[in-house]
Design a protein around this motif. Sequence first.
Motif, PDB file in Angstrom:
ATOM      1  N   GLU A 206      14.718 -28.220 -28.988  1.00 33.81           N
ATOM      2  CA  GLU A 206      14.593 -29.221 -27.928  1.00 33.81           C
ATOM      3  C   GLU A 206      13.430 -30.187 -28.161  1.00 33.81           C
ATOM      4  N   TRP A 207      12.809 -30.128 -29.333  1.00 33.94           N
ATOM      5  CA  TRP A 207      11.609 -30.940 -29.595  1.00 33.94           C
ATOM      6  C   TRP A 207      11.884 -32.427 -29.338  1.00 33.94           C
ATOM      7  N   ALA A 208      12.974 -32.941 -29.886  1.00 38.04           N
ATOM      8  CA  ALA A 208      13.260 -34.368 -29.716  1.00 38.04           C
ATOM      9  C   ALA A 208      13.485 -34.716 -28.253  1.00 38.04           C
TER      10      ALA A 208
ATOM     11  N   SER B  72       6.740 -30.974 -15.166  1.00 35.92           N
ATOM     12  CA  SER B  72       6.155 -31.900 -16.120  1.00 35.92           C
ATOM     13  C   SER B  72       5.701 -33.175 -15.430  1.00 35.92           C
ATOM     14  N   ILE B  73       4.553 -33.668 -15.843  1.00 34.90           N
ATOM     15  CA  ILE B  73       4.032 -34.925 -15.327  1.00 34.90           C
ATOM     16  C   ILE B  73       3.986 -35.916 -16.476  1.00 34.90           C
ATOM     17  N   THR B  74       4.663 -37.035 -16.328  1.00 36.42           N
ATOM     18  CA  THR B  74       4.731 -38.011 -17.405  1.00 36.42           C
ATOM     19  C   THR B  74       3.453 -38.838 -17.438  1.00 36.42           C
ATOM     20  N   SER B  75       2.703 -38.729 -18.528  1.00 34.17           N
ATOM     21  CA  SER B  75       1.465 -39.482 -18.710  1.00 34.17           C
ATOM     22  C   SER B  75       1.776 -40.803 -19.410  1.00 34.17           C
ATOM     23  N   PRO B  76       0.817 -41.744 -19.396  1.00 35.36           N
ATOM     24  CA  PRO B  76       1.044 -42.983 -20.138  1.00 35.36           C
ATOM     25  C   PRO B  76       1.346 -42.733 -21.609  1.00 35.36           C
ATOM     26  N   ALA B  77       0.679 -41.746 -22.213  1.00 36.86           N
ATOM     27  CA  ALA B  77       0.922 -41.432 -23.625  1.00 36.86           C
ATOM     28  C   ALA B  77       2.347 -40.938 -23.828  1.00 36.86           C
ATOM     29  N   ALA B  78       2.814 -40.107 -22.895  1.00 36.06           N
ATOM     30  CA  ALA B  78       4.168 -39.586 -23.002  1.00 36.06           C
ATOM     31  C   ALA B  78       5.195 -40.697 -22.832  1.00 36.06           C
TER      32      ALA B  78
ATOM     33  N   ARG C 252       8.064 -35.316 -22.127  1.00 43.31           N
ATOM     34  CA  ARG C 252       7.565 -33.983 -21.767  1.00 43.31           C
ATOM     35  C   ARG C 252       6.668 -33.422 -22.874  1.00 43.31           C
ATOM     36  N   LEU C 253       5.668 -34.189 -23.279  1.00 43.95           N
ATOM     37  CA  LEU C 253       4.809 -33.769 -24.376  1.00 43.95           C
ATOM     38  C   LEU C 253       4.026 -32.510 -24.042  1.00 43.95           C
ATOM     39  N   ASP C 254       3.794 -32.272 -22.753  1.00 40.57           N
ATOM     40  CA  ASP C 254       3.038 -31.087 -22.357  1.00 40.57           C
ATOM     41  C   ASP C 254       3.825 -29.800 -22.596  1.00 40.57           C
ATOM     42  N   GLU C 255       5.106 -29.913 -22.889  1.00 38.14           N
ATOM     43  CA  GLU C 255       5.922 -28.730 -23.135  1.00 38.14           C
ATOM     44  C   GLU C 255       6.011 -28.359 -24.615  1.00 38.14           C
ATOM     45  N   LEU C 256       5.415 -29.173 -25.481  1.00 39.50           N
ATOM     46  CA  LEU C 256       5.441 -28.862 -26.909  1.00 39.50           C
ATOM     47  C   LEU C 256       4.560 -27.655 -27.195  1.00 39.50           C
TER      48      LEU C 256
END
Length: 375
Positions: A350-352, A2-8, A359-363
């Motif tokens: 694990e959503w929360a 996972s790569i943490t973006s500014p949005a995340a 880790r929004l890319d994992e949703l």
Amino acid sequence: MSITSPAASRAAEILSRPVSINGLTVPNRIAMAPMTRMFSPDGIPGEDVVSYYGRRAAAGVGLIVTEGTYVGHESAGQSDRVPRFHGAEQLAGWAKVAEAVHAGGGTIVPQLWHIGMVRKQGEPPYADAPAVGPSGIRVDGTEGTGKAMTQRDLDDVIGAFAEAAAAAERIGFDGVELHGAHGYLIDQFLWAGTNRRTDAYGGDAVARAKFAAEVVAAVRETVSADFPVIFRYSQWKQEVYRARLAETPEELEAILAPLAAAGVDAFHASTRRYWLPEFDGSDLNLAGWTKKLTGKPTITVGSVGLDGDFVKGFAGEGAPVKGIDDLLDRLERDEFDMVAVGRALLQDPEWAAKVLDGRLDELKPFDAAALRTLS
């Protein structure tokens, strides 16, 4: 990886802030929405229910609102597999649920429920109990087989809510939520379409709110002063999606003000799509208007994280992931205080954790098949 973006990072920062509801500090802004499951034979939550809630608390849900639980009135429900919040075995099961949630770092309130005129004759858990409501009228406008409540009926149901709330505090819950939404009993009093009484409990908006306010006051009197009382309400009903309690902010205030005065600590404003404005001339949603009108903390809900109505989801349709930038904007400007998540959290325990960890890319999109497992 996972790569943490500014949005995340922004999502993690905004949603991880604690929030207070009366004497309770919730560790973050994420709540689990109440979702009926029918996994409790004889109304008793078992070890699978303990695991279900405990797993989501351990994964970062700040406040769990349980599925609807029947209060101790024979006409309250329509299933012997929906949990009840009365009886020694039932409460012992719920005590284990609360313990597991606390062990996971979360907080928990039971949703206390009476379905009113939704009940059909002959249904369990008490087959001989009649359906009851303000006027004996179902949400679809038909008279059904129920009856209008007498003063004794009103007193009995008010007492059942108060007894359930006292039990919740006694066995270790952090507060209670009163189910006043979606066309069930309390909502049947609030809505002019089902409340045609000519006594003190019917008439204008303030009179229609009298029963709900008396339930709140009885609960408030029964529990400790710092024990949170949350009230869930909606404009829409299960059978009438376009129904509205109030057409204007002024009409809504007339309904909510007596509830706040009676002792509601927070409102859970149920909508089908949280991003839709509630009244013309403002971008505020229902939770936003509720906070503005009452000054109380509010919880928003409605298709959070998914692009698709939850009613269609429960009818077997999936839903793609929807961004939450607008949700974060609203939280950042304090339009409301918390967000309740339903289907997304139902499918993915694990959503929360994923959102709070950036880790929004994992949703993942919602798969209706998840409704068959509910683990």
